[in-house]
Enzyme design. Structure first.
Site: not given
Ligand code: NDP
Length: 313
Positions: A53, A97, A120
């Site tokens: 990422k 995460q 997200d």
């Protein structure tokens, strides 16, 4: 006849190119998009994902910063970090995460992320925006699936779509995007009766199950489009043979690495499907590309720029 292979690497690369151009314009206007990634502890898989990422941010010109609190961090301390990132104007996206260590209240942390920075798309506010077709942030993998279909000129409207899997991060939002795109959608799960029969109805079949090669030839109507979200590591010889017997390239990988990656769809399906995403190189690359799209989108939404209708597929 064998299926058209839908090349996720190529589509992701096109998207990254478009994002990079947009980031350049925003940066020139003094609005460089910024992403903060929180990686708690030392989970090796999470470390690999986060590295990917951050690297992608560098490629497209998005500012990024990585926060790596220790494995034993408390919910309160992590909450403080999230709230601090919420307050900082140059941070447009916050990505926590997963998985988080067991002592951390993951729901509390995810709820604390400002919905406007929730790249997200997991916050209930964004889930609500998606289901009511309002502009918001959409989960990356489902949105990547829609991009694959659109950019491959596979129609969605009016089609029968079957999604196997009902998780909050893949199955449900994928079904919602397909509904918003005017498909007729059926969602299946572990309690579905006659799963192969239901799947055979599909013009578009999405497998998001987490079981290596479970979707076999008898689940697929010849000519259907098959999107394989699964990412499963095969380490057992018998399992390998069930999936890849006679495949010299895979044999080589398996012999040298001791494992190989397989989706939820059995490779034999490529013989009858009309189009199919490979694993690796299908849906996977889109997930990070869409994270970049979301970061730019968050920057534009937050900083008051007009954005097109986002939640529709
Ligand atoms: P979850 O485990 O959260 O959900 C799996 C779903 O599959 C559940 O709804 C479950 O049903 C259903 N299921 C499990 N077994 C069966 C069965 N035998 N028959 C029918 N349905 C079944 O997984 P995720 O949604 O998080 O992920 C799915 C897959 O996608 C995984 O392989 C994961 O690694 C991969 N993935 C890939 C990404 C990418 O970037 N390519 C990103 C995210 C995930 P029930 O609800 O009844 O338990």
């Amino acid at each position: 006849m064998s299926a058209i292979i839908l090349d996720g690497n190529k589509i992701a690369s096109d998207i990254r190119g478009e994002v990079a151009a947009e980031v350049k314009t925003l940066t020139a206007a003094g609005m460089r998009p910024g992403l903060a990634v929180i990686l708690v502890g030392n989970n090796p898989a999470s470390e690999i994902y986060v590295r990917g990422k951050v690297k992608s941010c560098e490629e497209v010109g998005v500012y990024s910063e990585k926060h790596t609190p220790p494995d034993n961090i408390s919910t309160e301390a992590l909450l403080e970090l999230v709230l601090d990132l919420n307050r900082r104007d140059e941070i447009d996206g916050i990505l926590v995460q997963l998985p988080l260590p067991s002592q951390v209240d993951a729901k509390k942390i995810l709820m604390a992320v400002d919905p406007a920075k929730d790249v997200d798309g997991f916050h209930p506010v964004n889930v609500g925006f998606l289901s009511t077709q309002r502009p918001g942030l959409v989960p990356c993998t489902p949105e990547g699936i829609i991009e694959i279909l659109k950019r491959s000129n596979i129609p969605i409207a009016g089609q029968e779509a079957v999604v196997v899997g009902r998780s909050d991060i893949v199955g449900k939002p994928t079904a919602m995007l397909l509904i918003n795109g005017n498909a007729t959608v059926t969602v299946c799960h572990s309690k579905t009766r006659d799963l192969p029969g239901v799947c055979r109805r599909a013009d578009i079949l999405v497998a998001a199950i987490g079981r290596a090669g479970m979707v076999t030839r008898d689940f697929v109507r010849p000519g259907a489009t098959v999107i394989d979200v699964g990412m499963n590591k095969v380490t057992e010889r018998a399992e390998f043979d069930r999936l890849f017997a006679g495949n010299a390239k895979r044999e080589e990988t398996f012999r040298t690495k001791g494992s190989t990656l397989v989706g939820d769809v059995h490779p034999e399906v490529a013989e009858i499907a009309g189009a199919i995403t490979p694993v690796p190189g299908g849906v996977g690359p889109l997930t990070i590309a869409m994270l970049m799209v979301n970061t730019v989108r968050a920057a534009k939404l937050r900083r008051g720029k007009r954005v097109p209708e986002l939640a529709k597929a």
